[in-house]
Write a protein that holds these residues in place. Structure first.
Motif, mmCIF file in Angstrom:
data_model
loop_
_atom_site.group_PDB
_atom_site.id
_atom_site.type_symbol
_atom_site.label_atom_id
_atom_site.label_comp_id
_atom_site.label_asym_id
_atom_site.label_seq_id
_atom_site.Cartn_x
_atom_site.Cartn_y
_atom_site.Cartn_z
ATOM 1 N N ALA A 1 37.453 21.854 46.524
ATOM 2 C CA ALA A 1 37.622 22.837 47.591
ATOM 3 C C ALA A 1 37.201 24.241 47.183
ATOM 4 C CB ALA A 1 39.088 22.860 48.023
ATOM 5 N N HIS A 2 36.784 24.421 45.937
ATOM 6 C CA HIS A 2 36.501 25.751 45.418
ATOM 7 C C HIS A 2 35.018 26.095 45.617
ATOM 8 C CE1 HIS A 2 36.198 29.098 42.605
ATOM 9 N NE2 HIS A 2 37.512 29.125 42.548
ATOM 10 N N PRO A 3 34.694 27.241 46.232
ATOM 11 C CA PRO A 3 33.288 27.550 46.547
ATOM 12 C C PRO A 3 32.362 27.583 45.348
ATOM 13 C CG PRO A 3 34.698 29.484 46.842
ATOM 14 C CD PRO A 3 35.609 28.310 46.696
ATOM 15 N N MET B 1 40.248 39.411 43.536
ATOM 16 C CA MET B 1 39.173 39.577 42.557
ATOM 17 C C MET B 1 38.622 38.224 42.143
ATOM 18 S SD MET B 1 37.380 41.724 40.613
ATOM 19 C CE MET B 1 38.251 43.273 40.261
ATOM 20 N N MET B 2 39.493 37.242 41.965
ATOM 21 C CA MET B 2 39.048 35.909 41.576
ATOM 22 C C MET B 2 38.193 35.268 42.669
ATOM 23 S SD MET B 2 40.445 35.659 38.617
ATOM 24 C CE MET B 2 41.147 34.193 37.913
ATOM 25 N N GLN B 3 38.597 35.480 43.923
ATOM 26 C CA GLN B 3 37.829 34.930 45.034
ATOM 27 C C GLN B 3 36.459 35.608 45.127
ATOM 28 O OE1 GLN B 3 39.791 31.911 45.788
ATOM 29 N NE2 GLN B 3 38.503 32.415 47.534
ATOM 30 N N ARG B 4 36.445 36.896 44.924
ATOM 31 C CA ARG B 4 35.180 37.622 44.913
ATOM 32 C C ARG B 4 34.277 37.100 43.809
ATOM 33 N NH1 ARG B 4 34.755 43.992 43.354
ATOM 34 N NH2 ARG B 4 32.475 44.157 43.381
ATOM 35 N N ASP B 5 34.870 36.813 42.665
ATOM 36 C CA ASP B 5 34.116 36.289 41.540
ATOM 37 C C ASP B 5 33.535 34.913 41.851
ATOM 38 O OD1 ASP B 5 34.129 34.593 38.857
ATOM 39 O OD2 ASP B 5 33.921 36.699 38.303
ATOM 40 N N ALA B 6 34.360 34.074 42.459
ATOM 41 C CA ALA B 6 33.896 32.734 42.802
ATOM 42 C C ALA B 6 32.728 32.791 43.782
ATOM 43 C CB ALA B 6 35.049 31.928 43.406
#
Length: 275
Positions: A78-80, A181-186
């Protein structure tokens, strides 16, 4: 939650080391020396893809770990960033999955696992970043600067350890970075992988140096040649870790201050020296 070993893969680890050879050569250029550069690995400080499951995965009882591994697989699906790996670099995702199985079985230290997966992710992203789209390259470096700045503001050596994990161990980024920040990184990772074009031509050294020389000249003027020279040997006794982080931030900010076209050109050449 995971990033990469800075010098071994040439990116982040990686999110501010610079090529010591480039720094040394530019120093010579400033002094009038026209010698050719001896370029080594270059880094950005990008954290490539966060796996939020690991914190729980490493502390649950042995008989529950197989269940946790299944949950890990579900989260990856499920992780982009990992969806992008599955589509554009499936062999790397397979390697990570195999490593996680070994790490669970052998009860590896969480920080060791984080840094190992950072390196595995970084190997593929580092090799593709120089030939990703301009927007992906610029976004990745802007993210790296934000991450470095956040760590630098913490007032400890976390920024240095994030940039150079092979020197003194990495960090647990969940202790410093927000979920946003983690989502932005992903998303940045996904964009790099999705826009990679192996036929994209890298700029020439002369094109890059038109942007890089003034930036390095500013570094020498601000910090002094002796301090900038610490990039040549970051693990030497007495290295000023705070200054190395600050210089890395200033380096990339200086590049990004140019037009998008010029900044992307300089970054492509700089990041490409690691490969």
């Amino acid at each position: 939650m995971f990033g990469i070993d800075w010098f071994s893969v040439g990116v982040a680890a990686g999110c501010g080391a610079v090529a010591a050879g480039v720094a040394s050569w530019v120093a010579g250029k400033v002094a009038g020396d026209k010698a050719k550069p001896a370029v080594t690995a270059v880094g950005t400080a990008i954290l490539f893809g966060a796996l939020y499951a690991w914190a729980n995965l490493t502390i649950i009882a042995q008989h529950e770990r197989q269940k946790a591994l299944g949950e890990f697989d579900a989260l990856v699906a499920a992780h982009p960033a990992y969806q992008a790996l599955a589509e554009y670099a499936p062999e790397t995702l397979d390697d990570i999955r195999l490593y996680v199985q070994v790490a669970v079985a052998e009860d590896h230290d969480p920080v060791r696992v984080e840094n190992s997966i950072r390196q595995m992710l970084g190997n593929v992203v580092a090799s593709r970043l120089p030939q990703a789209s301009d927007a992906a390259v610029l976004d990745a470096i802007e993210l790296a600067v934000d991450q470095m700045s956040l760590l630098h503001a913490a007032g400890d050596d976390s920024c240095f350890r994030y940039l150079f994990p092979s020197v003194d161990g990495g960090i647990r980024v969940l202790d410093y970075f927000s979920e946003d920040m983690m989502q932005r990184d992903a998303e940045s990772t996904r964009r790099v992988l999705a826009t990679y074009d192996p036929g994209r031509k890298l700029p020439s050294q002369d094109q890059a140096m038109a942007v890089l020389e003034p930036v390095y000249a500013d570094l020498f003027a601000t910090y002094g040649a002796e301090t900038v020279a610490q990039f040549d040997n970051v693990d030497a006794p007495g290295t000023d870790r705070t200054q190395l982080c600050a210089m890395s931030i200033d380096l990339y900010r200086g590049i990004l201050a140019n037009t998008e076209e010029d900044a992307a050109r300089a970054l492509r050449w700089l990041l490409g020296q690691g490969g």
